[in-house]
Design a protein around this motif. Structure first.
Motif, PDB file in Angstrom:
ATOM      1  N   GLN A 157       0.847  -1.185   0.000  1.00  0.00           N
ATOM      2  CA  GLN A 157       0.000   0.000   0.000  1.00  0.00           C
ATOM      3  C   GLN A 157       0.880   1.231   0.000  1.00  0.00           C
ATOM      4  O   GLN A 157       1.840   1.314   0.774  1.00  0.00           O
ATOM      5  CB  GLN A 157      -0.938  -0.007   1.209  1.00  0.00           C
ATOM      6  CG  GLN A 157      -2.004  -1.091   1.130  1.00  0.00           C
ATOM      7  CD  GLN A 157      -3.028  -0.994   2.238  1.00  0.00           C
ATOM      8  OE1 GLN A 157      -2.677  -0.844   3.405  1.00  0.00           O
ATOM      9  NE2 GLN A 157      -4.298  -1.077   1.886  1.00  0.00           N
ATOM     10  N   THR A 175       0.957   5.732  -0.755  1.00  0.00           N
ATOM     11  CA  THR A 175       0.173   6.966  -0.756  1.00  0.00           C
ATOM     12  C   THR A 175       0.432   7.743  -2.047  1.00  0.00           C
ATOM     13  O   THR A 175       1.588   8.083  -2.367  1.00  0.00           O
ATOM     14  CB  THR A 175       0.532   7.841   0.454  1.00  0.00           C
ATOM     15  OG1 THR A 175       0.270   7.100   1.657  1.00  0.00           O
ATOM     16  CG2 THR A 175      -0.297   9.118   0.466  1.00  0.00           C
ATOM     17  N   HIS A 212      -4.936  -3.857  -8.630  1.00  0.00           N
ATOM     18  CA  HIS A 212      -4.798  -2.721  -7.715  1.00  0.00           C
ATOM     19  C   HIS A 212      -6.150  -2.064  -7.485  1.00  0.00           C
ATOM     20  O   HIS A 212      -7.113  -2.291  -8.237  1.00  0.00           O
ATOM     21  CB  HIS A 212      -3.796  -1.705  -8.263  1.00  0.00           C
ATOM     22  CG  HIS A 212      -4.304  -0.960  -9.459  1.00  0.00           C
ATOM     23  ND1 HIS A 212      -4.193  -1.439 -10.754  1.00  0.00           N
ATOM     24  CD2 HIS A 212      -4.946   0.245  -9.562  1.00  0.00           C
ATOM     25  CE1 HIS A 212      -4.725  -0.579 -11.593  1.00  0.00           C
ATOM     26  NE2 HIS A 212      -5.193   0.451 -10.910  1.00  0.00           N
ATOM     27  N   GLN A 270      -5.042   6.474  -1.066  1.00  0.00           N
ATOM     28  CA  GLN A 270      -4.602   5.119  -0.717  1.00  0.00           C
ATOM     29  C   GLN A 270      -4.617   4.220  -1.948  1.00  0.00           C
ATOM     30  O   GLN A 270      -5.655   4.002  -2.564  1.00  0.00           O
ATOM     31  CB  GLN A 270      -5.521   4.517   0.344  1.00  0.00           C
ATOM     32  CG  GLN A 270      -5.079   3.163   0.876  1.00  0.00           C
ATOM     33  CD  GLN A 270      -3.872   3.275   1.797  1.00  0.00           C
ATOM     34  OE1 GLN A 270      -3.900   3.967   2.790  1.00  0.00           O
ATOM     35  NE2 GLN A 270      -2.808   2.584   1.443  1.00  0.00           N
ATOM     36  N   SER A 275      -3.706   0.387  -3.180  1.00  0.00           N
ATOM     37  CA  SER A 275      -3.390  -0.987  -2.762  1.00  0.00           C
ATOM     38  C   SER A 275      -3.092  -1.813  -4.003  1.00  0.00           C
ATOM     39  O   SER A 275      -3.849  -1.769  -4.986  1.00  0.00           O
ATOM     40  CB  SER A 275      -4.564  -1.609  -1.997  1.00  0.00           C
ATOM     41  OG  SER A 275      -4.891  -0.828  -0.862  1.00  0.00           O
ATOM     42  N   SER A 335      -5.803  -4.996   2.823  1.00  0.00           N
ATOM     43  CA  SER A 335      -4.497  -5.508   3.248  1.00  0.00           C
ATOM     44  C   SER A 335      -4.679  -6.545   4.341  1.00  0.00           C
ATOM     45  O   SER A 335      -5.562  -6.413   5.201  1.00  0.00           O
ATOM     46  CB  SER A 335      -3.600  -4.370   3.756  1.00  0.00           C
ATOM     47  OG  SER A 335      -4.160  -3.769   4.909  1.00  0.00           O
TER      48      SER A 335
END
Length: 379
Positions: A55, A57, A90, A97, A99, A157
């Motif tokens: 993860q 930013t 993803h 955010q 992931s 996650s």
């Protein structure tokens, strides 16, 4: 919705219809256990340890600038496999955010091969940390489900845990934990680093995962989710239609060729008939048959045997374009005066008749009217 949980390293399969987890010792037993759910949609969970999840930013503008390919390469430094041998998914959550999940293509293929044996319709393949509820902010969910220790740190996650003490060494300080069914050893490891005010117990229930097919971490290839006609069957239909066209064309050519031969043989048969019975005699199917039979009845031994013999010899005469000037049936033998364009044709005809089981004698051959005439006796 039916849930299936793939074991790790030849372990026990688990499955649920939304109530409790039931166990099957192996794949064969699982197939029998879920037989009553034949054709039902199923979500399959596989070990989270088979995935790599990161993860990071990013602002929405940065995320759009990266694009699909750029996002994939963010995973490169965290995996040992080349990216082209992995399936990378993803999900971006506002405001910042991102992931990313990666899994080896070979792992997905192996899972698919095993699942084809199970009589259910697989709609999703998800990592098993999603079996836990979504934690609150600053919280981690820990659950021991039938001997499988799972952790979920966020909506996108989570992971499988082998050693809880090692896992806790890498977690942020002051993290709160919501736990269920931990063993005494696991609780000791947790209480050694976490105060009681940061611990909370809960009762685990099999979650209801809605729209699992559309989940961002569904690694099942989209082609397998397609409810239309598969590429395999489309190819089969195309091949069948191609063969059908080829067969139809072949039959059409054969029909045309046979019709052409039949027309030639019909003309020769009529010419032969008129030669025997006169040019002005009406030619029909009935007169052909009746006059041949009448001609044979005039002979003392002319009967159906002669007609049968003629029916076998006649097509060969037409095939070689040989005309019979005179036909006499006597003592179980046909005596014929045959006209051909060359002596070789008469010799070839005699040889072919002998090969078909007739006893044939070819007499003198005399030239006549731009051709030859020969006497042939056939028994």
């Amino acid at each position: 919705m039916l849930y299936l949980w793939v074991p790790e390293a030849n372990g026990v399969w688990q499955w649920s219809n939304g109530e409790t987890w039931k166990q099957s010792l192996n794949l064969e037993q699982l197939i029998q256990d879920v037989r009553e759910h034949h054709g039902k949609e199923a979500t399959v969970f596989f070990p989270s340890r088979d995935t790599q999840i990161i993860q990071q930013t990013f602002s929405k503008a940065q995320y759009k600038k990266l694009g699909q390919d750029g996002v994939k390469y963010l995973l490169e430094e965290y995996v040992i496999l080349p990216l082209d041998s992995m399936k990378v998914l993803h999900h971006f959550q506002s405001p910042d955010q991102l992931s990313i999940l990666g899994i080896a293509n070979s792992t997905v293929t192996t899972l698919q091969h095993a699942l084809t044996l199970i009589p259910v319709k697989v709609v999703a393949l998800l990592p098993d940390f999603l079996l836990l509820p979504i934690p609150a902010s600053g919280q981690t969910i820990l659950a021991n489900i039938n001997g499988h220790l799972l952790a979920r740190e966020g909506e996108f996650s989570g992971q499988s845990i082998d050693d809880l003490a090692v896992y806790l060494d890498y977690q942020p300080a002051h993290m709160s934990y919501k736990v269920t069914n931990l063993s005494s050893t696991q609780m000791q490891s947790l209480e050694a680093v976490v105060t009681q005010d940061l611990l909370e117990n809960f009762d685990y229930n099999v979650p209801e995962i809605r729209k699992s097919k559309q989940h961002p971490f569904n690694v099942l290839p989209k082609a397998k989710n397609n409810t239309g006609v598969s590429g395999y069957w489309k190819a089969c239909v195309a091949v069948f239609l191609g063969l059908l066209v080829i067969q139809f064309s072949y039959d059409a050519v054969r029909w045309y060729q046979n019709k052409k031969v039949a027309n030639v043989m019909a003309v020769q048969a009529i010419d032969q008939f008129k030669y025997w019975f006169g040019q002005n005699y009406p030619v029909t199917e009935q007169t052909l048959k009746s006059q041949f039979e009448a001609q044979l009845r005039q002979n003392q031994t002319g009967n159906t045997q002669a007609l049968a013999l003629l029916s076998r010899v006649g097509p060969l005469l037409m095939q070689h374009q040989v005309v019979a000037n005179r036909v006499i049936y006597d003592a179980s033998a046909l005596n014929m005066e045959l006209k051909a364009s060359s002596s070789e044709i008469l010799q070839n005809l005699t040889q072919q008749l002998n090969q078909q089981g007739f006893k044939v004698e070819l007499g003198n051959i005399q030239p006549r009217d731009s051709g030859v005439v020969g006497l042939v006796k056939i028994q």
